[in-house]
Motif scaffolding. Structure first.
Motif, PDB file in Angstrom:
ATOM      1  N   UNK A  20       0.828  -1.213   0.000  1.00  0.00           N
ATOM      2  CA  UNK A  20       0.000   0.000   0.000  1.00  0.00           C
ATOM      3  C   UNK A  20       0.859   1.259   0.000  1.00  0.00           C
ATOM      4  N   UNK A  21       1.969   1.232   0.729  1.00  0.00           N
ATOM      5  CA  UNK A  21       2.810   2.424   0.884  1.00  0.00           C
ATOM      6  C   UNK A  21       3.945   2.498  -0.135  1.00  0.00           C
ATOM      7  N   UNK A  22       3.985   1.570  -1.069  1.00  0.00           N
ATOM      8  CA  UNK A  22       5.064   1.518  -2.055  1.00  0.00           C
ATOM      9  C   UNK A  22       5.248   2.819  -2.837  1.00  0.00           C
ATOM     10  N   UNK A  23       4.175   3.571  -3.179  1.00  0.00           N
ATOM     11  CA  UNK A  23       4.370   4.835  -3.909  1.00  0.00           C
ATOM     12  C   UNK A  23       5.204   5.864  -3.146  1.00  0.00           C
ATOM     13  N   UNK A  24       5.380   5.672  -1.829  1.00  0.00           N
ATOM     14  CA  UNK A  24       6.085   6.664  -1.015  1.00  0.00           C
ATOM     15  C   UNK A  24       7.490   6.210  -0.630  1.00  0.00           C
ATOM     16  N   UNK A  25       7.815   4.969  -0.973  1.00  0.00           N
ATOM     17  CA  UNK A  25       9.129   4.437  -0.638  1.00  0.00           C
ATOM     18  C   UNK A  25       9.024   2.981  -0.240  1.00  0.00           C
ATOM     19  N   UNK A  26      10.134   2.407   0.184  1.00  0.00           N
ATOM     20  CA  UNK A  26      10.135   0.999   0.593  1.00  0.00           C
ATOM     21  C   UNK A  26      10.033   0.889   2.109  1.00  0.00           C
ATOM     22  N   UNK A  27       8.932   0.309   2.565  1.00  0.00           N
ATOM     23  CA  UNK A  27       8.710   0.150   3.999  1.00  0.00           C
ATOM     24  C   UNK A  27       9.664  -0.892   4.567  1.00  0.00           C
ATOM     25  N   UNK A  28      10.296  -0.556   5.688  1.00  0.00           N
ATOM     26  CA  UNK A  28      11.225  -1.470   6.359  1.00  0.00           C
ATOM     27  C   UNK A  28      10.834  -1.604   7.824  1.00  0.00           C
ATOM     28  N   UNK A  29      11.007  -2.802   8.361  1.00  0.00           N
ATOM     29  CA  UNK A  29      10.756  -3.006   9.783  1.00  0.00           C
ATOM     30  C   UNK A  29      11.955  -2.511  10.583  1.00  0.00           C
ATOM     31  N   UNK A  30      11.693  -1.716  11.598  1.00  0.00           N
ATOM     32  CA  UNK A  30      12.761  -1.178  12.440  1.00  0.00           C
ATOM     33  C   UNK A  30      13.216  -2.226  13.445  1.00  0.00           C
ATOM     34  N   UNK A  31      12.265  -3.047  13.896  1.00  0.00           N
ATOM     35  CA  UNK A  31      12.600  -4.082  14.880  1.00  0.00           C
ATOM     36  C   UNK A  31      12.909  -3.478  16.238  1.00  0.00           C
ATOM     37  N   UNK A  72       9.005   3.208  17.294  1.00  0.00           N
ATOM     38  CA  UNK A  72       8.603   3.071  15.893  1.00  0.00           C
ATOM     39  C   UNK A  72       8.773   1.626  15.431  1.00  0.00           C
ATOM     40  N   UNK A  73       7.769   1.154  14.703  1.00  0.00           N
ATOM     41  CA  UNK A  73       7.816  -0.207  14.175  1.00  0.00           C
ATOM     42  C   UNK A  73       8.390  -0.236  12.762  1.00  0.00           C
ATOM     43  N   UNK A  74       8.206   0.891  12.031  1.00  0.00           N
ATOM     44  CA  UNK A  74       8.624   0.926  10.630  1.00  0.00           C
ATOM     45  C   UNK A  74       9.409   2.193  10.299  1.00  0.00           C
ATOM     46  N   UNK A  75      10.210   2.070   9.247  1.00  0.00           N
ATOM     47  CA  UNK A  75      10.861   3.212   8.618  1.00  0.00           C
ATOM     48  C   UNK A  75      10.603   3.131   7.126  1.00  0.00           C
ATOM     49  N   UNK A  76      10.919   4.210   6.414  1.00  0.00           N
ATOM     50  CA  UNK A  76      10.670   4.240   4.973  1.00  0.00           C
ATOM     51  C   UNK A  76      11.940   4.633   4.238  1.00  0.00           C
ATOM     52  N   UNK A  77      12.379   3.777   3.325  1.00  0.00           N
ATOM     53  CA  UNK A  77      13.560   4.066   2.507  1.00  0.00           C
ATOM     54  C   UNK A  77      13.094   4.816   1.257  1.00  0.00           C
ATOM     55  N   UNK A  78      13.568   6.055   1.094  1.00  0.00           N
ATOM     56  CA  UNK A  78      13.150   6.884  -0.031  1.00  0.00           C
ATOM     57  C   UNK A  78      14.321   7.183  -0.957  1.00  0.00           C
ATOM     58  N   UNK A  79      14.047   7.179  -2.237  1.00  0.00           N
ATOM     59  CA  UNK A  79      15.103   7.492  -3.222  1.00  0.00           C
ATOM     60  C   UNK A  79      15.472   8.962  -3.163  1.00  0.00           C
ATOM     61  N   UNK A 132      11.051   7.881   9.910  1.00  0.00           N
ATOM     62  CA  UNK A 132      10.296   6.856  10.626  1.00  0.00           C
ATOM     63  C   UNK A 132       8.851   6.913  10.120  1.00  0.00           C
ATOM     64  N   UNK A 133       8.103   5.838  10.368  1.00  0.00           N
ATOM     65  CA  UNK A 133       6.715   5.763   9.911  1.00  0.00           C
ATOM     66  C   UNK A 133       5.778   5.480  11.088  1.00  0.00           C
TER      67      UNK A 133
END
Length: 337
Positions: A239-250, A257-264, A274-275
């Motif tokens: 769902x969030x792919x248009x905004x970047x690659x969602x990654x689990x922070x762990x 934070x549970x997630x971060x977003x890798x953006x070009x 962070x997400x």
């Protein structure tokens, strides 16, 4: 005893479910087991005629009006057949003990709707989950789901829920046993707002265990089935792919934070954000993350926050977070789910 040759695996499955769930509506049985309403009516008529089930018509209040429905319950003969076929060890309950009060029927019928709509995830009725966690009979949970990552406990907030009921539910959630999360379904916007206000007032803290506050409708059930109970990360990532690659922070994020977003393409000197995702309606996420992650911390760490909510909630969060300059709010269409 009814003739054995008449009873199919589907018939026996219906009887087993009635033993576990106590009562189901004809509509729920039809939806779960039959492609044809006409054939469902015929088969249930035969089962009733042979004494395996009994039916009664009751009314319930829905959206300010009374709606009648036919409710199906197991009989002693139905229990005997299950024992004979080796599908029931013995009678832990008598058939008459499976009957429900008016109040119980409303809650359990709603909980059974979740069982019918989400058949791919193992379901526990209220008695099962209370036994598993040694809860007393007065506990207000109406059931639970068993996912690969742990159990989810279910609560349902009726439109006319009294304040003392909401207080009791919040206190039960506060105990946060070793669960994967809580699924709290609300049946009106007013009871949702009251529950949120009282949770804040009572300082509800769960130590990171999610409390998903969901509408009791098709959207809420879809979110539960597709984004909470199964493949949560992969679904959100898509769902969030248009905004970047969602990654689990762990466990690497001490801020919650549970997630971060890798953006070009990054914004100036800022690192990948962070997400905070509110698409699964976890009411604990926002407070937990932003309490720990202030503007000052954000500037020191060098990571902003992207908050994803539904489009119709954007203005609400812009007002609520008007002083949180480190948070960017993005609205997601419900149609994209």
């Amino acid at each position: 005893m009814p003739r054995q040759r008449e009873w199919t695996d589907r018939d026996l499955s219906i009887l087993q479910e009635l033993y576990i769930l106590r009562e189901m509506t004809k509509k729920q049985i039809t939806m779960k087991h039959f492609a044809s309403e006409k054939y469902a009516h015929k088969r249930l008529y035969i089962m009733k005629k042979e004494g395996l089930i009994t039916t009664n018509v009751f009314g319930k209040r829905t959206a300010g009006r009374t709606v009648t429905a036919a409710y199906v319950r197991l009989t002693e003969a139905g229990m005997d057949l299950l024992i004979e076929r080796g599908l029931l060890d013995g009678k832990n309950y008598r058939a008459r003990d499976l009957g429900l009060s008016i109040q119980q029927r409303q809650y359990i019928t709603d909980a059974n709707e979740l069982f019918v709509q989400i058949p791919e995830v193992p379901y526990m009725d209220s008695r099962q989950i209370k036994r598993k966690y040694n809860l007393n009979r007065g506990n207000l949970t109406v059931g639970g789901f068993r996912s690969d990552k742990g159990d989810y406990m279910i609560y349902i907030l009726m439109p006319d829920a009294k304040e003392q009921t909401l207080v009791k539910i919040i206190n039960e959630i506060k105990k946060h046993m070793k669960l994967r999360g809580f699924l709290v379904y609300y049946k009106s916007q007013s009871v949702k707002r009251t529950f949120e206000t009282m949770s804040e007032k009572m300082n509800l803290v769960t130590g990171g265990i999610p409390v998903h506050l969901l509408p009791f409708n098709e959207l809420g059930i879809q979110i539960t089935r597709e984004y909470i109970l199964t493949n949560t990360f992969l679904k959100l990532q898509k769902v969030l792919k248009p905004y970047g690659e969602l990654k689990e922070v762990g466990n690497s994020s001490k801020y919650g934070f549970e997630y971060g977003l890798v953006q070009k393409e990054r914004m100036g000197p800022w690192k990948d954000p962070y997400v905070i995702e509110l698409l699964t309606m976890n009411m604990m996420t926002l407070k937990r993350c932003l309490t720990n992650y202030s503007i000052g911390v954000s500037q020191t760490v060098g990571r902003r926050v992207l908050l994803f909510c539904y489009e119709d909630e954007v203005e609400h969060y812009k007002q609520e977070l008007s002083t949180a300059a480190h948070v960017d709010i993005v609205g997601i269409s419900k149609n994209s789910l």
